[in-house]
Write a protein that holds these residues in place. Structure first.
Motif, mmCIF file in Angstrom:
data_model
loop_
_atom_site.group_PDB
_atom_site.id
_atom_site.type_symbol
_atom_site.label_atom_id
_atom_site.label_comp_id
_atom_site.label_asym_id
_atom_site.label_seq_id
_atom_site.Cartn_x
_atom_site.Cartn_y
_atom_site.Cartn_z
ATOM 1 N N GLY A 26 6.885 -0.248 2.218
ATOM 2 C CA GLY A 26 5.998 0.398 1.460
ATOM 3 C C GLY A 26 6.767 1.750 0.873
ATOM 4 O O GLY A 26 6.638 2.173 -0.182
ATOM 5 N N ARG A 71 0.867 -1.338 -0.102
ATOM 6 C CA ARG A 71 0.161 0.112 -0.177
ATOM 7 C C ARG A 71 0.926 1.189 0.006
ATOM 8 O O ARG A 71 2.017 1.238 0.582
ATOM 9 C CB ARG A 71 -0.964 0.173 0.981
ATOM 10 C CG ARG A 71 -1.933 -1.095 1.184
ATOM 11 C CD ARG A 71 -2.620 -1.114 2.604
ATOM 12 N NE ARG A 71 -3.602 -0.055 2.967
ATOM 13 C CZ ARG A 71 -4.247 0.251 3.642
ATOM 14 N NH1 ARG A 71 -4.339 -0.575 4.845
ATOM 15 N NH2 ARG A 71 -4.812 1.194 3.872
ATOM 16 N N ARG A 72 0.501 2.234 -0.716
ATOM 17 C CA ARG A 72 0.763 3.583 -0.615
ATOM 18 C C ARG A 72 1.297 4.182 0.899
ATOM 19 O O ARG A 72 0.168 3.997 1.593
ATOM 20 C CB ARG A 72 0.278 4.464 -1.451
ATOM 21 C CG ARG A 72 0.983 5.951 -1.594
ATOM 22 C CD ARG A 72 0.171 6.808 -2.610
ATOM 23 N NE ARG A 72 -0.953 7.386 -2.031
ATOM 24 C CZ ARG A 72 -1.118 8.225 -1.358
ATOM 25 N NH1 ARG A 72 -0.243 9.080 -0.749
ATOM 26 N NH2 ARG A 72 -2.385 8.486 -0.725
ATOM 27 N N ASP A 98 5.728 2.551 7.521
ATOM 28 C CA ASP A 98 5.589 1.204 6.806
ATOM 29 C C ASP A 98 7.080 1.269 5.734
ATOM 30 O O ASP A 98 6.913 2.003 4.708
ATOM 31 C CB ASP A 98 4.616 1.245 5.795
ATOM 32 C CG ASP A 98 4.457 0.006 4.872
ATOM 33 O OD1 ASP A 98 5.705 -0.792 4.941
ATOM 34 O OD2 ASP A 98 3.545 -0.050 3.895
ATOM 35 N N GLN A 147 1.543 6.135 4.237
ATOM 36 C CA GLN A 147 0.501 7.354 4.624
ATOM 37 C C GLN A 147 1.328 8.633 4.872
ATOM 38 O O GLN A 147 1.564 8.791 6.402
ATOM 39 C CB GLN A 147 -0.243 6.847 5.734
ATOM 40 C CG GLN A 147 -1.214 5.616 5.421
ATOM 41 C CD GLN A 147 -2.120 6.057 4.169
ATOM 42 O OE1 GLN A 147 -2.825 6.888 4.291
ATOM 43 N NE2 GLN A 147 -2.141 5.083 2.975
ATOM 44 N N TRP A 156 7.338 2.600 -2.869
ATOM 45 C CA TRP A 156 6.798 3.647 -3.791
ATOM 46 C C TRP A 156 7.718 4.853 -4.074
ATOM 47 O O TRP A 156 7.576 5.646 -5.347
ATOM 48 C CB TRP A 156 5.657 4.211 -3.047
ATOM 49 C CG TRP A 156 4.436 3.335 -2.961
ATOM 50 C CD1 TRP A 156 4.231 2.323 -2.118
ATOM 51 C CD2 TRP A 156 3.301 3.496 -3.781
ATOM 52 N NE1 TRP A 156 2.922 1.524 -2.680
ATOM 53 C CE2 TRP A 156 2.337 2.473 -3.570
ATOM 54 C CE3 TRP A 156 2.811 4.416 -4.917
ATOM 55 C CZ2 TRP A 156 1.093 2.244 -4.264
ATOM 56 C CZ3 TRP A 156 1.634 4.161 -5.595
ATOM 57 C CH2 TRP A 156 0.614 3.002 -5.545
#
Length: 299
Positions: free
Chosen positions: A169, A52-53, A166, A55, A173
């Motif tokens: 992640g 997931r991208r 994260d 946050q 990204w």
């Protein structure tokens, strides 16, 4: 810092040390900017569809990708191509520890204790002893790797400022950012025909080098490193990379038969002693480590 985190840091240092010899092998097959672009393309794809991208604000993902991917690895790869040996590059690159500590004190208000300064000075003396300019290097190549080290210092501060939790992640990204600028530089310097020739004639050594740069070095190594940076102060984590040149020189000796001179041995001892002082104080006792435990407490 606990034994578990310390073991992770040593493992990453070993992977990153070997990385310099792998880079030199990869540069036998690819232009520096194309090699770096391939690295980050495979770091991002297909993994952005799995992780997931992060946050965090987009500016941190963008700035980290540009500084780490384009500046840090662009300067480093070109410096090695310009003649700096893999072993010496691994040493000079560790100036990032000093850049990180300085930037951390300036921008994050991290406190630097006397024992850390003393340890860093001693370790720096070891690096200077090892990396004294000789026939295997040149000023421009060294300057390029110093610029790469400064870029890594900036990237470390971006991680701290981002507040990312994260780390894998975040690494995946942010890897979306460097490929296009790196490919543009490769095309601008060498032209489309040279880039296509490199891609059409990939051999096993070139492919293996790219895969090593992607998985052990970047996805695993930088995720663990960013995790440690988030958990501990920069002045505690950054000096651990002073172990990288030890593994870097050993791998260069094995792969490229680089000589281990008395000067390099003295430098290695100075680096290790400086690291021990930075971590545990004077002398290397548990009581001293306990007395500085607030520095190592997870945030």
């Amino acid at each position: 810092m606990g034994a578990g985190d310390l073991s992770l840091a040593v493992l990453v240092a070993a992977l990153w040390g070997i990385n310099f010899s792998i880079i030199k092998i990869g540069l036998g097959s690819f232009d520096p900017f194309l090699l770096s672009a391939l690295r980050f393309i495979l770091c991002a794809l297909p993994w952005i569809f799995i992780f997931r991208r992060p946050q965090v604000r987009f500016k941190y993902v963008l700035s980290y990708g540009l500084v780490l991917g384009v500046l840090q690895f662009g300067f480093l790869f070109v410096g090695i191509r310009e003649g700096l040996s893999a072993g010496l590059a691994s040493v000079v690159f560790q100036l990032q520890a000093f850049f990180t500590i300085c930037f951390g004190a300036i921008f994050l208000k991290d406190q630097v204790q006397f024992r850390q300064l003393a340890g860093m000075v001693l370790a720096f003396a070891g690096i200077v002893t090892i990396a004294k300019i000789d026939g295997s290097s040149n000023f421009i190549a060294v300057l390029l790797v110093v610029a790469a080290a400064a870029s890594w210092g900036v990237a470390n501060i971006i991680v701290k400022k981002s507040g990312a939790t994260d780390m894998l992640g975040f690494t995946v990204w942010s890897s979306l950012v460097p490929p296009l600028p790196l490919l543009a530089i490769a095309l601008g310097i060498n032209g489309p025909s040279h880039v296509m020739t490199d891609l059409r004639h990939i051999d096993w050594s070139g492919a293996g080098a790219v895969l090593y740069l992607v998985y052990p070095t970047t996805l695993f190594g930088y995720s663990v490193w960013n995790y440690l940076l988030r958990k501990h102060t920069t002045s505690l984590v950054a000096p651990l990379t002073l172990l990288v040149p030890i593994f870097g020189m050993l791998s260069s000796m094995v792969i490229f038969h680089e000589d281990l001179t008395l000067r390099k041995m003295i430098g290695v001892v100075l680096v290790i002693v400086g690291l021990l002082i930075n971590m545990f104080g004077f002398p290397f006792r548990k009581q001293t480590a306990a007395s500085v435990s607030p520095q190592a407490t997870p945030r």
